[in-house]
Scaffold this motif. Structure first.
Motif, PDB file in Angstrom:
ATOM      1  N   ALA A   1     -16.040  -6.287   1.318  1.00 33.39           N
ATOM      2  CA  ALA A   1     -16.132  -5.119   2.172  1.00 33.39           C
ATOM      3  C   ALA A   1     -14.479  -3.894   2.184  1.00 33.39           C
ATOM      4  N   TYR A   2     -13.348  -4.987   2.908  1.00 32.46           N
ATOM      5  CA  TYR A   2     -12.323  -5.124   3.275  1.00 32.46           C
ATOM      6  C   TYR A   2     -11.638  -4.665   1.731  1.00 32.46           C
ATOM      7  N   TYR A   3     -11.425  -5.105   0.638  1.00 29.64           N
ATOM      8  CA  TYR A   3     -10.497  -4.585  -0.341  1.00 29.64           C
ATOM      9  C   TYR A   3     -11.349  -3.289  -0.974  1.00 29.64           C
ATOM     10  N   LYS A   4     -12.483  -3.168  -0.558  1.00 32.39           N
ATOM     11  CA  LYS A   4     -13.048  -2.006  -1.513  1.00 32.39           C
ATOM     12  C   LYS A   4     -13.283  -0.784  -0.494  1.00 32.39           C
ATOM     13  N   GLN A   5     -12.193  -0.681   0.631  1.00 29.81           N
ATOM     14  CA  GLN A   5     -12.065   0.140   1.521  1.00 29.81           C
ATOM     15  C   GLN A   5     -10.614   0.187   1.115  1.00 29.81           C
ATOM     16  N   LEU A   6      -9.640  -0.847   0.923  1.00 35.04           N
ATOM     17  CA  LEU A   6      -8.716  -0.875  -0.017  1.00 35.04           C
ATOM     18  C   LEU A   6      -7.921  -0.219  -1.054  1.00 35.04           C
ATOM     19  N   GLU A   7      -9.103  -0.167  -1.633  1.00 35.41           N
ATOM     20  CA  GLU A   7      -8.982   0.081  -3.233  1.00 35.41           C
ATOM     21  C   GLU A   7      -9.310   1.918  -3.069  1.00 35.41           C
ATOM     22  N   SER A   8     -10.214   2.270  -2.245  1.00 39.84           N
ATOM     23  CA  SER A   8     -10.011   3.883  -1.571  1.00 39.84           C
ATOM     24  C   SER A   8      -9.159   4.762  -1.113  1.00 39.84           C
ATOM     25  N   LEU A   9      -7.780   4.220  -0.678  1.00 38.30           N
ATOM     26  CA  LEU A   9      -6.899   4.506  -0.304  1.00 38.30           C
ATOM     27  C   LEU A   9      -6.572   5.657  -1.389  1.00 38.30           C
ATOM     28  N   PRO A  10      -5.238   6.448  -0.665  1.00 41.67           N
ATOM     29  CA  PRO A  10      -4.327   7.538  -1.975  1.00 41.67           C
ATOM     30  C   PRO A  10      -3.218   5.923  -1.935  1.00 41.67           C
ATOM     31  N   GLN A  11      -2.834   6.242  -2.973  1.00 43.22           N
ATOM     32  CA  GLN A  11      -1.681   5.440  -3.705  1.00 43.22           C
ATOM     33  C   GLN A  11      -0.309   5.370  -2.259  1.00 43.22           C
ATOM     34  N   ARG A  12      -0.222   7.028  -1.755  1.00 47.86           N
ATOM     35  CA  ARG A  12       0.306   6.218  -1.031  1.00 47.86           C
ATOM     36  C   ARG A  12       0.039   5.202   0.443  1.00 47.86           C
ATOM     37  N   GLN A  13      -1.289   5.717   1.087  1.00 45.00           N
ATOM     38  CA  GLN A  13      -1.371   4.711   1.649  1.00 45.00           C
ATOM     39  C   GLN A  13      -1.359   3.359   1.426  1.00 45.00           C
ATOM     40  N   LEU A  14      -1.903   3.520   0.552  1.00 42.73           N
ATOM     41  CA  LEU A  14      -2.245   1.860   0.231  1.00 42.73           C
ATOM     42  C   LEU A  14      -0.932   1.003   0.161  1.00 42.73           C
ATOM     43  N   LEU A  15       0.106   1.435   0.156  1.00 41.26           N
ATOM     44  CA  LEU A  15       1.728   0.462  -0.956  1.00 41.26           C
ATOM     45  C   LEU A  15       1.841   0.171   0.755  1.00 41.26           C
ATOM     46  N   GLU A  16       2.094   1.799   1.718  1.00 38.13           N
ATOM     47  CA  GLU A  16       2.535   1.964   3.569  1.00 38.13           C
ATOM     48  C   GLU A  16       1.735   0.657   3.299  1.00 38.13           C
ATOM     49  N   THR A  17       0.706   0.472   3.806  1.00 38.18           N
ATOM     50  CA  THR A  17      -0.226  -0.741   4.519  1.00 38.18           C
ATOM     51  C   THR A  17       0.348  -1.831   4.253  1.00 38.18           C
ATOM     52  N   ALA A  18       0.634  -1.448   2.915  1.00 30.32           N
ATOM     53  CA  ALA A  18       1.044  -2.911   2.367  1.00 30.32           C
ATOM     54  C   ALA A  18       2.603  -3.617   2.832  1.00 30.32           C
ATOM     55  N   LYS A  19       3.150  -2.346   2.801  1.00 28.33           N
ATOM     56  CA  LYS A  19       4.197  -2.663   2.975  1.00 28.33           C
ATOM     57  C   LYS A  19       4.455  -3.311   4.595  1.00 28.33           C
ATOM     58  N   VAL A  20       3.659  -2.785   5.237  1.00 27.13           N
ATOM     59  CA  VAL A  20       3.258  -2.973   6.443  1.00 27.13           C
ATOM     60  C   VAL A  20       2.977  -5.025   6.458  1.00 27.13           C
TER      61      VAL A  20
ATOM     62  N   ASN B   1       8.661  -5.071  -5.126  1.00 19.17           N
ATOM     63  CA  ASN B   1       7.500  -4.043  -5.937  1.00 19.17           C
ATOM     64  C   ASN B   1       7.248  -3.102  -5.580  1.00 19.17           C
ATOM     65  N   ILE B   2       6.615  -3.801  -4.379  1.00 20.11           N
ATOM     66  CA  ILE B   2       6.250  -2.366  -3.158  1.00 20.11           C
ATOM     67  C   ILE B   2       6.968  -1.424  -2.672  1.00 20.11           C
ATOM     68  N   TYR B   3       8.540  -1.816  -2.818  1.00 21.75           N
ATOM     69  CA  TYR B   3       9.640  -1.671  -2.343  1.00 21.75           C
ATOM     70  C   TYR B   3      10.153  -0.540  -3.272  1.00 21.75           C
ATOM     71  N   SER B   4       9.933  -0.608  -4.664  1.00 27.66           N
ATOM     72  CA  SER B   4      10.585   0.172  -5.933  1.00 27.66           C
ATOM     73  C   SER B   4       8.867   1.043  -6.334  1.00 27.66           C
ATOM     74  N   GLU B   5       8.230   0.791  -5.525  1.00 31.06           N
ATOM     75  CA  GLU B   5       6.857   1.656  -6.193  1.00 31.06           C
ATOM     76  C   GLU B   5       6.718   2.840  -5.085  1.00 31.06           C
ATOM     77  N   ILE B   6       7.326   2.556  -3.657  1.00 27.01           N
ATOM     78  CA  ILE B   6       7.575   3.393  -2.415  1.00 27.01           C
ATOM     79  C   ILE B   6       8.501   4.021  -2.248  1.00 27.01           C
ATOM     80  N   THR B   7      10.181   4.183  -3.440  1.00 24.18           N
ATOM     81  CA  THR B   7      11.465   4.576  -3.198  1.00 24.18           C
ATOM     82  C   THR B   7      10.266   5.503  -4.873  1.00 24.18           C
ATOM     83  N   ASP B   8       9.870   5.316  -6.033  1.00 24.06           N
ATOM     84  CA  ASP B   8       9.755   5.943  -6.915  1.00 24.06           C
ATOM     85  C   ASP B   8       8.761   7.430  -6.155  1.00 24.06           C
TER      86      ASP B   8
END
Length: 212
Positions: free
Chosen positions: A1-20, A124-131
């Motif tokens: 269920a947790y991973y399905k929640q992650l998959e539904s996040l917008p790209q920005r929110q997903l990347l910021e969550t991954a960065k944290v 990779n995360i910081y690079s994608e956020i930079t883009d």
């Protein structure tokens, strides 16, 4: 269920969550290396986890830093808040803490370190956020000021290593009109912006703008 929640996040929110999560993982390794010498609350009283990671990532990009006399490591710290956190400590304890933090960070970010996969995820995360960030900046009313930043960067030539520069010096590469928007970004994020404006997709897009 947790991973399905992650998959539904917008790209920005997903990347910021991954960065944290990745910053937390790296900081935890740093903090565990000094567990018996300084409390986590003391480390984080003024400086956040991302700033600790960014500073020691920058520091350990110098392949000789771990060979520096422990007592001199404090002189290599560029972040004044980090320096102010450590300077009140007794010399021997401060030197030990700095060496431990540098070693733990080196294990993550440098070739042959114990956690190179973690470094790849971080990059990779910081690079994608930079883009995303650069694209958003470009489409703001003063977005063309990025061409000024790119020109400033080019003038400094190929010897520029933004990842090893203090945050304040990186910020000066950008027009003052952009500082309010950029001042809360971390040193590592700003360094990624410079890299992107030099060799990344943003450089190509802005070069086309200059050529028009």
């Amino acid at each position: 269920a947790y991973y399905k929640q992650l998959e539904s996040l917008p790209q920005r929110q997903l990347l910021e969550t991954a960065k944290v999560l990745v910053v937390e993982s790296i900081f935890r390794r740093m903090q565990e290396s000094v567990l018996n010498d300084i409390a986590e609350e003391q480390l984080l009283a003024v400086v956040n986890k991302e700033e600790w990671v960014a500073e020691f990532r920058s520091l350990t990009l110098d392949p000789n830093v771990l060979k520096v006399n422990n007592s001199n490591l404090v002189n290599l710290i560029k972040n004044q808040d980090i320096k102010n956190t450590l300077l009140p400590l007794p010399d021997e304890k401060r030197a030990k803490i700095l060496k431990s933090l540098a070693t733990a960070t080196d294990n993550v970010f440098n070739e042959g370190g114990a956690f190179t996969r973690l470094r790849a995820i971080f990059d990779n995360i910081y690079s994608e956020i930079t883009d995303l960030d650069i694209n958003e900046l470009y489409h703001q009313p003063n977005g063309l000021l990025l061409t000024t930043a790119m020109t400033n960067i080019w003038k400094l030539g190929p010897g520029l290593v933004p990842a090893m520069m203090p945050k304040e010096d990186i910020l000066r590469l950008f027009p003052t009109e952009m500082h309010e928007h950029l001042k809360n970004k971390s040193q590592v994020q700003l360094a990624m912006y410079v890299k992107d404006l030099t060799t990344g997709t943003s450089a190509s897009r802005l070069f086309e703008t200059l050529a028009d």
